[in-house]
Design a protein around this motif. Structure first.
Motif, PDB file in Angstrom:
ATOM      1  N   PRO A   1       0.804  -1.227   0.000  1.00  0.00           N
ATOM      2  CA  PRO A   1       0.000   0.000   0.000  1.00  0.00           C
ATOM      3  C   PRO A   1       0.834   1.272   0.000  1.00  0.00           C
ATOM      4  N   GLU A   2       2.112   1.166   0.443  1.00  0.00           N
ATOM      5  CA  GLU A   2       2.929   2.386   0.404  1.00  0.00           C
ATOM      6  C   GLU A   2       3.533   2.615  -0.966  1.00  0.00           C
ATOM      7  N   ARG A   3       3.672   1.534  -1.720  1.00  0.00           N
ATOM      8  CA  ARG A   3       4.394   1.678  -2.987  1.00  0.00           C
ATOM      9  C   ARG A   3       3.485   2.070  -4.123  1.00  0.00           C
ATOM     10  N   ILE A   4       2.258   1.630  -4.078  1.00  0.00           N
ATOM     11  CA  ILE A   4       1.359   2.038  -5.161  1.00  0.00           C
ATOM     12  C   ILE A   4       0.223   2.838  -4.554  1.00  0.00           C
ATOM     13  N   SER A   5      -0.179   3.838  -5.260  1.00  0.00           N
ATOM     14  CA  SER A   5      -1.290   4.647  -4.771  1.00  0.00           C
ATOM     15  C   SER A   5      -2.571   3.874  -5.025  1.00  0.00           C
ATOM     16  N   PRO A   6      -3.571   4.086  -4.217  1.00  0.00           N
ATOM     17  CA  PRO A   6      -4.814   3.341  -4.434  1.00  0.00           C
ATOM     18  C   PRO A   6      -5.408   3.669  -5.788  1.00  0.00           C
ATOM     19  N   PRO A   7      -5.916   2.683  -6.452  1.00  0.00           N
ATOM     20  CA  PRO A   7      -6.388   2.914  -7.823  1.00  0.00           C
ATOM     21  C   PRO A   7      -7.600   3.831  -7.829  1.00  0.00           C
ATOM     22  N   LEU A   8      -7.433   4.932  -8.501  1.00  0.00           N
ATOM     23  CA  LEU A   8      -8.541   5.871  -8.522  1.00  0.00           C
ATOM     24  C   LEU A   8      -9.555   5.445  -9.568  1.00  0.00           C
ATOM     25  N   THR A   9      -9.023   5.107 -10.742  1.00  0.00           N
ATOM     26  CA  THR A   9      -9.942   4.550 -11.743  1.00  0.00           C
ATOM     27  C   THR A   9      -9.810   3.046 -11.656  1.00  0.00           C
ATOM     28  N   VAL A  10     -10.894   2.391 -11.628  1.00  0.00           N
ATOM     29  CA  VAL A  10     -10.845   0.967 -11.398  1.00  0.00           C
ATOM     30  C   VAL A  10     -10.672   0.236 -12.719  1.00  0.00           C
ATOM     31  N   GLU A  11      -9.468  -0.225 -12.949  1.00  0.00           N
ATOM     32  CA  GLU A  11      -9.239  -0.954 -14.199  1.00  0.00           C
ATOM     33  C   GLU A  11      -8.773  -2.358 -13.879  1.00  0.00           C
ATOM     34  N   PRO A  12      -9.429  -3.340 -14.385  1.00  0.00           N
ATOM     35  CA  PRO A  12      -9.059  -4.707 -14.027  1.00  0.00           C
ATOM     36  C   PRO A  12      -7.712  -5.161 -14.574  1.00  0.00           C
ATOM     37  N   CYS A  13      -7.146  -4.461 -15.556  1.00  0.00           N
ATOM     38  CA  CYS A  13      -5.895  -4.966 -16.106  1.00  0.00           C
ATOM     39  C   CYS A  13      -4.696  -4.574 -15.282  1.00  0.00           C
ATOM     40  N   HIS A  14      -4.885  -3.821 -14.207  1.00  0.00           N
ATOM     41  CA  HIS A  14      -3.748  -3.441 -13.398  1.00  0.00           C
ATOM     42  C   HIS A  14      -3.367  -4.522 -12.399  1.00  0.00           C
ATOM     43  N   LEU A  15      -3.596  -5.729 -12.748  1.00  0.00           N
ATOM     44  CA  LEU A  15      -3.313  -6.796 -11.806  1.00  0.00           C
ATOM     45  C   LEU A  15      -1.842  -6.978 -11.567  1.00  0.00           C
ATOM     46  N   THR A  16      -1.060  -6.873 -12.600  1.00  0.00           N
ATOM     47  CA  THR A  16       0.363  -7.130 -12.398  1.00  0.00           C
ATOM     48  C   THR A  16       1.093  -5.909 -11.884  1.00  0.00           C
ATOM     49  N   HIS A  17       0.384  -4.844 -11.590  1.00  0.00           N
ATOM     50  CA  HIS A  17       1.054  -3.618 -11.162  1.00  0.00           C
ATOM     51  C   HIS A  17       1.849  -3.839  -9.880  1.00  0.00           C
ATOM     52  N   GLY A  18       1.224  -4.433  -8.909  1.00  0.00           N
ATOM     53  CA  GLY A  18       1.902  -4.688  -7.638  1.00  0.00           C
ATOM     54  C   GLY A  18       3.075  -5.636  -7.822  1.00  0.00           C
ATOM     55  N   TYR A  19       2.879  -6.644  -8.652  1.00  0.00           N
ATOM     56  CA  TYR A  19       3.939  -7.617  -8.884  1.00  0.00           C
ATOM     57  C   TYR A  19       5.118  -6.988  -9.605  1.00  0.00           C
ATOM     58  N   MET A  20       4.815  -6.101 -10.575  1.00  0.00           N
ATOM     59  CA  MET A  20       5.896  -5.432 -11.301  1.00  0.00           C
ATOM     60  C   MET A  20       6.755  -4.625 -10.349  1.00  0.00           C
ATOM     61  N   LYS A  21       6.084  -3.910  -9.455  1.00  0.00           N
ATOM     62  CA  LYS A  21       6.823  -3.085  -8.500  1.00  0.00           C
ATOM     63  C   LYS A  21       7.697  -3.954  -7.613  1.00  0.00           C
ATOM     64  N   LEU A  22       7.143  -5.079  -7.193  1.00  0.00           N
ATOM     65  CA  LEU A  22       7.912  -5.955  -6.308  1.00  0.00           C
ATOM     66  C   LEU A  22       9.124  -6.525  -7.020  1.00  0.00           C
ATOM     67  N   LEU A  23       8.943  -6.931  -8.276  1.00  0.00           N
ATOM     68  CA  LEU A  23      10.072  -7.487  -9.015  1.00  0.00           C
ATOM     69  C   LEU A  23      11.156  -6.449  -9.222  1.00  0.00           C
ATOM     70  N   GLU A  24      10.745  -5.217  -9.525  1.00  0.00           N
ATOM     71  CA  GLU A  24      11.752  -4.158  -9.699  1.00  0.00           C
ATOM     72  C   GLU A  24      12.506  -3.914  -8.404  1.00  0.00           C
ATOM     73  N   PHE A  25      11.749  -3.953  -7.304  1.00  0.00           N
ATOM     74  CA  PHE A  25      12.387  -3.723  -6.009  1.00  0.00           C
ATOM     75  C   PHE A  25      13.382  -4.825  -5.695  1.00  0.00           C
ATOM     76  N   ILE A  26      12.992  -6.074  -5.960  1.00  0.00           N
ATOM     77  CA  ILE A  26      13.897  -7.191  -5.659  1.00  0.00           C
ATOM     78  C   ILE A  26      15.159  -7.076  -6.515  1.00  0.00           C
ATOM     79  N   LYS A  27      14.978  -6.735  -7.783  1.00  0.00           N
ATOM     80  CA  LYS A  27      16.128  -6.615  -8.674  1.00  0.00           C
ATOM     81  C   LYS A  27      17.065  -5.509  -8.189  1.00  0.00           C
ATOM     82  N   LYS A  28      16.448  -4.431  -7.734  1.00  0.00           N
ATOM     83  CA  LYS A  28      17.263  -3.301  -7.267  1.00  0.00           C
ATOM     84  C   LYS A  28      18.065  -3.699  -6.039  1.00  0.00           C
TER      85      LYS A  28
END
Lengths: 290, 384
Positions: free
Chosen positions: B206-233
């Motif tokens: 919840p700290e890394r991504i802002s709450p979705p203002l527009t509700v779009e179902p395709c943003h499913l991998t958004h959280g996962y993408m952020k996590l993978l980038e963080f792990i790589k970093k």
């Protein structure tokens, strides 16, 4: 005759309690609100849960909390029916029923009801807040399940960041409208799950407590509300302590026995019993010293 | 990294060959002296990192999962460079415990931690880790009771069990003085001084991504993408992928991800059977395993497998991880009243063990494993 139900604080992780009748209603409701977090009320068309929800709202109003209600299914007048004036003053009603798709373009929900929910919980005063969602099914039908779960989680978490207040989120969920997926997902988020059921005209509630992460805000005392006395007064405790127990040795004999432990006896007796010997080394009369 | 470690263990001393080139001596082979300080002498040698040991079976570098009983079942420990997947039990009682044991073991061994969760803040998770049972603290406790033992008169008089008054108070419990696999006391929290010396990175969704203002179902991998980038970093920052070869001291990165696949990560796998982006969880695990393989890290992921609606996803998730352990607790199920299970708290299913640089894997023949959680010990017993 309904038995008193005891809630354990630690140790047992999930217990189920079945209550029927109005016997211990207020203490049961109080214990449901003690933990904070999400209380999921699952009802069905035969056993409606809105009355239970209103009873929980009344209980939290009696505790002095402020209640926000997100009403989606019935009108505000119908919801406020049965509340007296001081409860009504504590209930803030957010109406999604009259204009769910925002055709009249009023500013009640400028960025959607989910955003309004998050805003509800940024408090200006320090009183504990209760949010009642009537109903979660409506939200699940209009928004994706994962978004609803994330919003509910954010709501429950607001209570964690400031330990002074406690946020209770009461969600009414109509079980029959959803598949096993959303039901399981919401159950895993809930701290307490109440399923309404019944047989032959009597409603019963199955309460499932998931393991609470912290202790409840106010402890529910199981020794209260009993028909017999489980507490000891100071005088009673003193008399109990000074009671001499039977077969208790005098302190001289105790010390004598204790001090002689380290030194072994100098003589040993070796005896092999044969097949017909019934040896009982303990003579019960041997060490009586009253 | 896992393969390199194997090479280093088995090969003996190829470094000596390289050293001989510089020196002129009768033979071109030189006996490698005992490694006193290990300062000079190039060539691959067994990486000696705190909290790891080579496997006796295939030479893989192993780290402890925090539970010596589970280590034994997995063939000595968790291999560095692999992913351990834990299928959560129904009410999520025991899987957070395994998660905490893994992290606590990392702190005690001095490893770097990466904690990712969508439900609780990582700092909160770290505060609640169990305290380790170490040699010195056990002896300190014993000494305090020893003083009491010398003056029985002044000590607390027992009214009923007075014969036991002179016996020293001993805490019978497992104490491990080894550097691999420690025991933990779940009733105590980890001491603050130990936490302060620990190096950790946290990822709270919840700290890394802002709450979705527009509700779009395709943003499913958004959280996962952020996590993978963080792990790589973090992997490249810490140098565990070998990107800083001049760094002499190597350390293991322990990655712990809690409740992957739950709706709190924005994933619909638990909510619907045929969701729009049903491959996000499997894609994530695939990329995660690649990141972990190429670095000196070990990863533990907990997944609420009982909530995943599509059984095909569960099967894919199992095959995309290396080691898979399932937990089944008896709470609330009909097995609770079964007399066979009355001493235990649940069952453990070892669903998969990896074959690393091997043709066969180390599967044990025993299939019924039950676990019991006591205050200081998490035992796994077999053969009901």
């Amino acid at each position: 005759m309904p038995r008193p139900v005891h809630w354990s604080r630690r140790g047992r992780d999930a217990i189920r309690a079945r209550l029927s009748g109005r016997g211990q209603q207020s203490e049961m409701l109080e214990s449901l609100l003690a933990f904070g977090g999400l209380v999921l009320l699952r009802d069905s068309i035969e056993w409606e849960g809105r009355d239970f929800l209103k009873a929980l709202i009344k209980q939290s109003a009696l505790c002095g909390e402020q209640i926000h209600v997100l009403g989606c299914e019935i009108s505000e007048e119908e919801f406020r029916e049965g509340f007296d004036s001081n409860i009504n003053s504590r209930v803030v009603y957010h109406d999604l029923f009259r204009d769910p798709l925002n055709w009249s373009k009023n500013e009640a929900f400028p960025r959607g009801p989910l955003e309004a929910l998050r805003a509800m919980c940024r408090p200006t005063d320090l009183r504990p807040v209760t949010i009642a969602l009537d109903s979660l099914s409506w939200l699940l039908l209009h928004f994706p399940c994962s978004t609803v779960c994330q919003t509910l989680h954010a709501l429950c978490r607001q209570g964690d960041s400031s330990p002074v207040e406690r946020v209770n989120v009461l969600g009414l969920l109509h079980e029959e409208l959803h598949a096993a997926g959303p039901l399981g997902a919401l159950s895993s988020l809930a701290q307490i799950e109440v399923t309404l059921d019944g047989t032959m005209g009597r409603t019963s509630a199955h309460i499932l407590y998931r393991k609470p992460r912290h202790r409840p805000a106010h402890q529910v005392d199981p020794t209260a509300h009993l028909t017999f006395n489980l507490r000891l007064s100071k005088k009673e405790r003193e008399t109990r302590d000074s009671l001499t127990l039977p077969f208790q040795f005098s302190s001289e004999k105790q010390q004598a026995l204790l001090c002689s432990e380290p030194s072994q006896a100098s003589s040993h007796i070796f005896y092999e019993p044969d097949a017909y010997d019934d040896l009982d080394p303990e003579d019960p009369d041997d060490d009586l010293d009253i | 990294m896992a393969a390199a470690a194997t090479c280093g263990a088995g090969a003996g001393s190829p470094g000596s060959v390289a050293a001989a080139v510089d020196r002129s001596s009768a033979t071109s082979f030189q006996r490698k002296g005992p490694r006193a300080g290990g300062a000079d002498g190039g060539g691959p040698r067994l990486v000696s990192i705190a909290g790891t040991r080579p496997s006796v079976r295939n030479g893989q570098l192993l780290v402890s999962t925090g539970l010596p009983a589970l280590d034994q079942l997995l063939g000595g420990g968790l291999a560095v460079g692999t992913v351990l997947l834990i299928e959560e039990d129904k009410y999520n009682i025991y899987s957070p415990l395994l998660f905490k044991y893994f992290l606590a073991e990392g702190i005690v061994s001095g490893h770097t931690l990466l904690v990712a969760s969508a439900r609780e803040h990582p700092a909160g998770i770290l505060q609640e880790l169990p305290a380790p049972l170490l040699d010195d603290s056990y002896e300190k406790e014993f000494d305090e009771d020893g003083c009491n033992h010398k003056t029985p008169d002044s000590s607390m008089k027992m009214k009923i069990a007075w014969r036991y008054q002179l016996l020293p108070k001993m805490e019978a419990g497992p104490v491990s003085s080894s550097r691999f696999g420690h025991y933990y006391d779940t009733s105590k929290k980890i001491p603050q001084e130990l936490l302060r010396t620990a190096k950790w990175h946290g990822f709270f969704l919840p700290e890394r991504i802002s709450p979705p203002l527009t509700v779009e179902p395709c943003h499913l991998t958004h959280g996962y993408m952020k996590l993978l980038e963080f792990i790589k970093k973090i992997v490249s920052e810490e140098g565990v992928d070998g990107s800083h070869p001049q760094k002499k001291t190597k350390n293991i990165l322990r990655i712990g991800i809690q409740s992957l696949g739950s709706p709190l990560w924005g994933d619909d796998a638990c909510c619907a059977e045929a969701c729009d982006d049903s491959h996000s969880l499997t894609k994530f695990l695939y990329v995660l395993r690649g990141l972990v393989r190429a670095s000196l890290s070990a990863c533990l992921v907990t997944v609420p497998a009982h909530l995943i609606q599509n059984k095909a996803i569960t099967a894919r998730v199992t095959s995309l991880s290396d080691t898979v352990v399932g937990l089944e607790s008896f709470v609330g199920s009909e097995r609770e009243t079964n007399p066979l299970y009355k001493d235990y708290h649940g069952l453990i299913h070892i669903r998969q063990i990896p074959r690393l640089n091997n043709l066969i894997c180390d599967e044990s023949d025993v299939k019924d494993l039950a676990f019991k959680l006591k205050r200081k010990l998490f035992t796994i017993e077999t053969g009901l």
